[in-house]
Enzyme design. Structure first.
Site, mmCIF file in Angstrom:
data_model
loop_
_atom_site.group_PDB
_atom_site.id
_atom_site.type_symbol
_atom_site.label_atom_id
_atom_site.label_comp_id
_atom_site.label_asym_id
_atom_site.label_seq_id
_atom_site.Cartn_x
_atom_site.Cartn_y
_atom_site.Cartn_z
ATOM 1 C CB CYS A 161 -0.944 0.096 1.194
ATOM 2 S SG CYS A 161 -2.091 -1.265 1.317
ATOM 3 N NE ARG A 192 4.562 1.736 -0.203
ATOM 4 C CZ ARG A 192 5.638 1.450 0.511
ATOM 5 N NH1 ARG A 192 6.835 1.661 -0.001
ATOM 6 N NH2 ARG A 192 5.533 0.962 1.718
ATOM 7 C CD1 TRP A 250 -0.178 -6.291 -3.225
ATOM 8 C CD2 TRP A 250 -0.264 -6.921 -1.084
ATOM 9 N NE1 TRP A 250 0.149 -7.627 -3.169
ATOM 10 C CE2 TRP A 250 0.103 -8.042 -1.870
ATOM 11 C CE3 TRP A 250 -0.393 -7.091 0.287
ATOM 12 C CZ2 TRP A 250 0.352 -9.296 -1.323
ATOM 13 C CZ3 TRP A 250 -0.149 -8.343 0.838
ATOM 14 C CH2 TRP A 250 0.216 -9.431 0.024
ATOM 15 C CG ASN A 261 1.840 0.864 4.054
ATOM 16 O OD1 ASN A 261 1.554 -0.317 3.825
ATOM 17 N ND2 ASN A 261 3.087 1.297 4.060
ATOM 18 N N GLY A 262 -0.210 -0.866 6.255
ATOM 19 C CA GLY A 262 0.204 -1.713 7.382
ATOM 20 C C GLY A 262 -0.930 -2.654 7.765
ATOM 21 C CD GLU A 265 16.908 -12.815 -8.360
ATOM 22 O OE1 GLU A 265 16.408 -13.376 -7.383
ATOM 23 O OE2 GLU A 265 16.479 -11.734 -8.809
ATOM 24 C CE LYS A 318 13.380 -10.961 -10.410
ATOM 25 N NZ LYS A 318 14.070 -10.569 -9.224
ATOM 26 C CD GLU A 334 9.637 -11.332 -8.809
ATOM 27 O OE1 GLU A 334 8.946 -11.003 -7.846
ATOM 28 O OE2 GLU A 334 10.848 -11.094 -8.873
ATOM 29 C CG HIS A 374 19.576 -37.183 -5.269
ATOM 30 N ND1 HIS A 374 19.976 -38.370 -4.722
ATOM 31 C CD2 HIS A 374 20.694 -36.552 -5.705
ATOM 32 C CE1 HIS A 374 21.300 -38.443 -4.787
ATOM 33 N NE2 HIS A 374 21.759 -37.365 -5.393
ATOM 34 C CE LYS A 393 11.270 -2.701 -5.753
ATOM 35 N NZ LYS A 393 11.967 -3.728 -6.539
HETATM 36 O O1 M6R Z 1 12.871 -4.854 -0.038
HETATM 37 P P1 M6R Z 1 13.442 -6.231 0.156
HETATM 38 O O2 M6R Z 1 14.739 -6.419 -0.538
HETATM 39 O O3 M6R Z 1 13.512 -6.625 1.604
HETATM 40 O O4 M6R Z 1 12.405 -7.202 -0.527
HETATM 41 C C1 M6R Z 1 12.587 -8.584 -0.474
HETATM 42 C C2 M6R Z 1 11.666 -9.294 -1.432
HETATM 43 O O5 M6R Z 1 10.330 -8.998 -1.139
HETATM 44 C C3 M6R Z 1 11.948 -8.924 -2.892
HETATM 45 O O6 M6R Z 1 13.266 -9.174 -3.241
HETATM 46 C C4 M6R Z 1 11.008 -9.714 -3.826
HETATM 47 O O7 M6R Z 1 11.318 -11.065 -3.784
HETATM 48 C C5 M6R Z 1 11.078 -9.169 -5.239
HETATM 49 N N1 M6R Z 1 9.768 -9.131 -5.808
HETATM 50 C C6 M6R Z 1 11.919 -9.989 -6.142
HETATM 51 O O8 M6R Z 1 11.925 -9.554 -7.450
#
Ligand code: M6R
Length: 608
Positions: A2, A27, A74, A100-101, A481, A485, A488, A504, A603
């Site tokens: 948010c 956000r 969000w 927000n929270g 990673e 990517k 997501e 395995h 984010k």
């Molecule tokens: O702000 P942060 O680095 O703590 O965030 C961690 C994860 O939420 C963040 O890296 C998330 O996995 C991203 N969407 C990855 O692309």
């Protein structure tokens, strides 16, 4: 999650709030809304879906007024819907709130308020706030917000307006970010700096439980005991363009291209030939480093993947045992921590709830904490003992790219710094590694040149339901990673496996036509990786290989290959992740996905 904004000044609030929200949409984008005061009454407009929906509604029925608050959501409590959208108001419509929270005790508060005759319209936790403020309101909005906040448990950054005091915004934060923008005859609140950057570069960074009152005459900060606080103005040095697309289709593509610069900036004044690694914000002494018997690296998502690379390099270079943990797991597993433990938390935003909780857990056991973060003044930067800022600049796309690269650089810097202090590397070895590191920006730039090849590979493979990533050692860390990517932003199911683990179990998933991306940058593991690739091609997989220039022999085993400029294999992740980011990007574009705002994601995850 948010984003909130608030404006008080002389201009039309509606335009400024929408512009601010557009910078905060990363956000959350389940709904958006504004509340604006005009002629001593509050008018609210809010609706489900992207900000564009709200913009359209405001075009059809503009809201006038020069004071207001806005929100982009969000969803946590209550589905994305018009009624669950913020702002939320009291029944009389005299108080409106953006939040927000999460208010963790909202059920209890809701029952209590219901027993006092309050009625609720939404399923949200937030709706208790305007009712609580209403309950305590006795002619002083600040006082009522303070009393309401004293009852609220959980995390919050809230902006409050009231038609009873139509020239005021009251705001407070606890465990959720908020800044105050200081313009000329106009003032702002926002969850993040880019939301105010077109209007001012002067901001106050708020601490937890600090209250703010914004009027047309200025801004006052208070403690929870109503004592006024003096705060230094923080002047933002990066310009508004840094948070704009700058001619790129999406923020993600722009941020991928910014990586060579981000890598360079993060090394600047820290990694220099002929000079020791210098870290201004890290005060840990040589003796304290020698005393460390264990390091925990704790983070979430992409930052966790940077931590996995960190484990390899710190153990290899500084010979200190490292455990890497997912923050949400770490905090509940009663980890063994004492004053000889060092924790490194990695967080782009510096606000991730689980990472922050892990940091607090470590500190409560006397461990020292180093924060690696991209956001100056963020919660982790304030609570850690030492800070290593990554100089990635604002990262707007939900999928992290340049922040990851700079987190990797931070891991190398910390590893070299520890090695330097512990004497685990000779002068010559240190100099050699630094020399190689300093060449990374140029080599990263070369990796971006593979764009067309990757785009072609993506256009041939974007319709697959599953894609696998394989690697060994540091390549496995990068495979994780790459896989994150892809899933997501393109919603393709994808997994990363350690090459040796294939037999395995996971190899059962391989069938004719399965796409596998195999990383083979680690010289000492190259042959073993080639064997793993053969195991999957024998079963019909189509493989894209990633190897260093000079390792063209991989072509005998894979269907196509991408070659990276040679570097010390220790630094390979910095280069090998780039083709993987581009692959995910082009697959998502081919599939017509919204690359910058993937479904269900936000984010910065400021709730558990
Ligand atoms: O702000 P942060 O680095 O703590 O965030 C961690 C994860 O939420 C963040 O890296 C998330 O996995 C991203 N969407 C990855 O692309």
């Amino acid at each position: 999650m948010c984003g909130i904004v608030g404006y008080i000044g002389k201009k039309q609030a509606s335009d400024i709030l929408i512009e601010g929200l557009s910078k905060l949409e990363y956000r959350g984008y389940d709904s958006a809304g504004v509340a604006i005061i005009d002629n001593d009454s509050i008018n609210v407009m809010k609706c489900k879906g992207r900000l564009a929906n709200l913009e359209q509604k405001l075009k059809e029925a503009p809201l006038k007024g020069s004071l207001g608050i806005g929100h982009t959501r969000w969803a946590t409590h209550g589905e994305p819907s018009d009624v669950n959208s913020h702002p939320h108001s009291n029944e009389k419509g005299t108080i409106s709130v953006v939040h927000n929270g999460i208010i963790e005790n909202y059920i209890h508060l809701r029952e209590w308020l219901t027993s006092k005759g309050y009625n609720f319209k939404s399923e949200t936790d937030t709706e208790v706030i305007p009712h609580l403020i209403d309950y305590f309101y006795n002619g002083d909005l600040l006082d009522a917000v303070m009393k309401a906040a004293a009852k609220m448990e959980g995390s919050y950054a809230i902006g409050v307006i009231s038609s009873n005091e139509p020239d005021k915004i009251v705001a407070v934060r606890k465990d959720s970010p908020m800044i105050v923008g200081l313009g000329k005859d106009e003032y702002f609140i926002a969850s993040d700096i880019p939301a105010v950057l077109n209007h001012t570069r002067d901001v106050y960074l708020l601490n937890d439980k600090e209250f703010v009152v914004l009027t047309r005459d200025g801004v006052k900060l208070f403690t929870e005991d109503k004592e006024q606080i003096e705060r230094e103005v923080y002047h933002v040095t990066w310009n508004a363009d840094a948070a704009e697309k700058g001619g790129y289709e999406d923020f993600m593509l722009k941020e991928i291209h910014e990586q060579p610069k981000a890598i360079k900036d993060t090394m600047t004044s820290r990694v220099m030939m002929g000079k020791p690694i210098t870290l201004d914000d890290i005060k840990i002494t040589k003796q304290q480093i020698e005393n460390i018997n264990k390091i925990y690296i704790v983070a979430c998502g992409t930052a966790y993947h940077a931590g996995v690379v960190g484990k390899y390099v710190i153990e290899r270079l500084a010979r200190i045992p490292v455990e890497v943990d997912i923050a949400s797991e770490f905090r509940y597993r009663n980890p063994i921590i004492d004053e000889k433990t060092l924790m490194i938390v990695i967080s782009q935003s510096g606000e991730t709830a689980d990472t922050l909780a892990a940091l607090r857990e470590a500190k409560s056991h006397e461990a020292r904490v180093i924060a690696v973060t991209n956001v100056i003044g963020s919660s982790v930067s304030r609570e850690a003992d030492d800070v290593l800022y990554t100089w990635a600049g604002p990262e707007i796309a939900v999928a992290s790219t340049k922040a990851y690269e700079t987190q990797l650089i931070a891991m190398y810097i910390i590893a070299l710094f520890f090695a330097q202090n512990k004497g685990t590397l000779s002068e010559a070895e240190l100099e050699e590694l630094k020399k190689e590191m300093l060449k990374l920006p140029e080599k990263a730039q070369k990796c971006l040149n593979h764009k067309e090849v990757i785009q072609r590979f993506a256009s041939k493979n974007y319709m697959h339901k599953d894609i696998f990533f394989l690697g060994r050692g540091l390549d496995y860390a990068v495979a994780m990673e790459g896989s994150l990517k892809l899933k997501e932003i393109s919603y393709i199911h994808s997994e990363a496996y350690a090459g040796g683990e294939l037999k395995h179990g996971p190899i059962a998933l391989i069938e004719k036509g399965t796409v596998v991306i195999a990383l083979a940058t680690q010289d000492d593991l190259f042959e073993k990786m080639v064997s793993n690739v053969k195991e999957v091609t024998t079963r019909g997989a189509r493989v894209l290989g990633l190897a260093f220039e000079g390792k063209e022999s991989i072509e005998k085993t894979v269907d196509s290959a991408i070659y990276l400029p040679r570097t010390n294999p220790l630094f390979a992740p910095v280069l090998s992740v780039i083709p993987l980011q581009l692959f995910s990007y082009y697959v998502a574009v081919q599939k017509g996905c919204d690359v910058d705002k993937p479904r269900n994601l936000a984010k910065s995850v400021t709730v558990e």
